[in-house]
Design an enzyme around this catalytic site. Structure first.
Site, short mmCIF file in Angstrom:
data_model
loop_
_atom_site.label_atom_id
_atom_site.label_comp_id
_atom_site.label_asym_id
_atom_site.label_seq_id
_atom_site.Cartn_x
_atom_site.Cartn_y
_atom_site.Cartn_z
N ASP A 137 -0.79 5.06 0.49
CA ASP A 137 -1.15 4.33 1.70
C ASP A 137 -2.65 4.04 1.77
O ASP A 137 -3.07 2.98 2.23
CB ASP A 137 -0.74 5.13 2.93
CG ASP A 137 0.76 5.14 3.14
OD1 ASP A 137 1.43 4.18 2.72
OD2 ASP A 137 1.27 6.11 3.73
N ALA A 197 1.66 0.32 13.66
CA ALA A 197 1.69 0.60 12.22
C ALA A 197 1.01 1.92 11.88
O ALA A 197 1.38 2.59 10.91
CB ALA A 197 1.03 -0.54 11.45
N TYR A 245 -2.75 9.48 11.85
CA TYR A 245 -3.61 10.41 12.60
C TYR A 245 -3.11 10.58 14.03
O TYR A 245 -3.12 11.67 14.60
CB TYR A 245 -5.03 9.86 12.56
CG TYR A 245 -6.11 10.80 13.07
CD1 TYR A 245 -5.84 12.15 13.36
CD2 TYR A 245 -7.41 10.34 13.25
CE1 TYR A 245 -6.85 12.99 13.82
CE2 TYR A 245 -8.41 11.18 13.70
CZ TYR A 245 -8.13 12.50 13.99
OH TYR A 245 -9.12 13.33 14.44
#
Length: 264
Positions: free
Chosen positions: A49, A160, A165
């Protein structure tokens, strides 16, 4: 049944510098003549990612945005598809579904008065720079909603980025088509019971740092950091949409839903 036609004539292939991604690059390289990124209609991204975010940000910086199809050779791979060295890339691209996502635009002002604009695909976070807690004033729309948020920090997440986090900070998972943002405190001390807010993504958000000399704060837009922030203004960059490609049955919407049923 007629096989789907590949809509992309020029395909670029990028890989992160990890050993696994470089091995995959060597395995896939003989499949065809790959185009340079600046001439491609679509880019295949090998890595995790983080490397996908790096690639998308490079597009934002250059102003030339093309669809991106990721193959996971990292850890989580939330933005990626399954890697298979035997896969025919052209066929997978022909069957892939497109998903458009709009990043957050952050207009940041430092304590010296300098301004900078950055985009975030996942989230913008404000974080304390020292052992002292941050004091942050929170404005949503045209009203101050919290006069003094005492915390380690606060973040604003897109759908998204809501499983990144934001989720680790106990923020909500947001469906991709929900048209909302998550405003999530990080280790809040006061107001003690404030858990954050889910906001319509058309609303303007401003976060102002209080007592910056004693309690300096940094702002991070995905992977880019600015230190000694005075305030940041945030809104969705509707003029800058990115396109991700996913295999059938592996859409980002499905992953966001599935993540809510994961039991450790």
């Amino acid at each position: 049944m007629t096989a789907p036609t590949n809509p992309y004539n020029r395909i670029a292939l990028l890989a992160s510098d990890t050993e696994r991604a470089q091995e995959a690059y060597k395995a896939l390289s003989p499949q065809q003549d790959w185009a340079p990124l600046e001439e491609a209609d679509v880019v295949v991204v090998l890595g995790g990612d983080g490397f996908m975010l790096q690639t998308l940000h490079a597009m934002l910086d250059s102003g030339r945005i093309i669809p991106a199809y990721g193959m996971n050779l990292g850890t989580v791979g939330f933005l990626m598809n399954r890697y298979d060295k035997r896969a025919n890339i052209a066929k997978r691209l022909a069957k892939a579904h497109r998903k458009s996502i709009a990043p957050l635009r952050m207009e940041a002002t430092t304590q010296t008065g300098e301004t900078q604009s950055l985009c975030a695909i996942n989230e913008v976070s404000l974080l304390r720079e020292t052992r002292q807690t941050a004091w942050i004033e929170v404005t949503v729309g045209d009203r101050v909603r919290i006069r003094k948020l005492i915390c380690d920090g606060v973040l604003v997440s897109t759908p998204a980025g809501s499983t990144a986090y934001n989720l680790s900070a106990n923020g909500p998972i947001l469906p991709l088509d929900s048209e909302v943002l998550a405003l999530t405190p990080i280790s809040p001390f006061r107001p003690r019971r404030w858990r954050g807010a889910i906001l319509p993504d058309r609303m303007h958000i401003k976060l102002r740092v209080l007592d910056p000399d004693k309690r300096p704060v940094a702002a991070v837009a995905d992977q880019k950091e600015l230190r000694d922030i005075a305030e940041v203004s945030l809104e969705i960059a509707r003029d800058t949409e990115l396109e991700l490609l996913f295999d059938p049955g592996q859409s980002l919407e499905e992953r966001i839903v599935s993540e809510q049923f994961v039991v450790d």
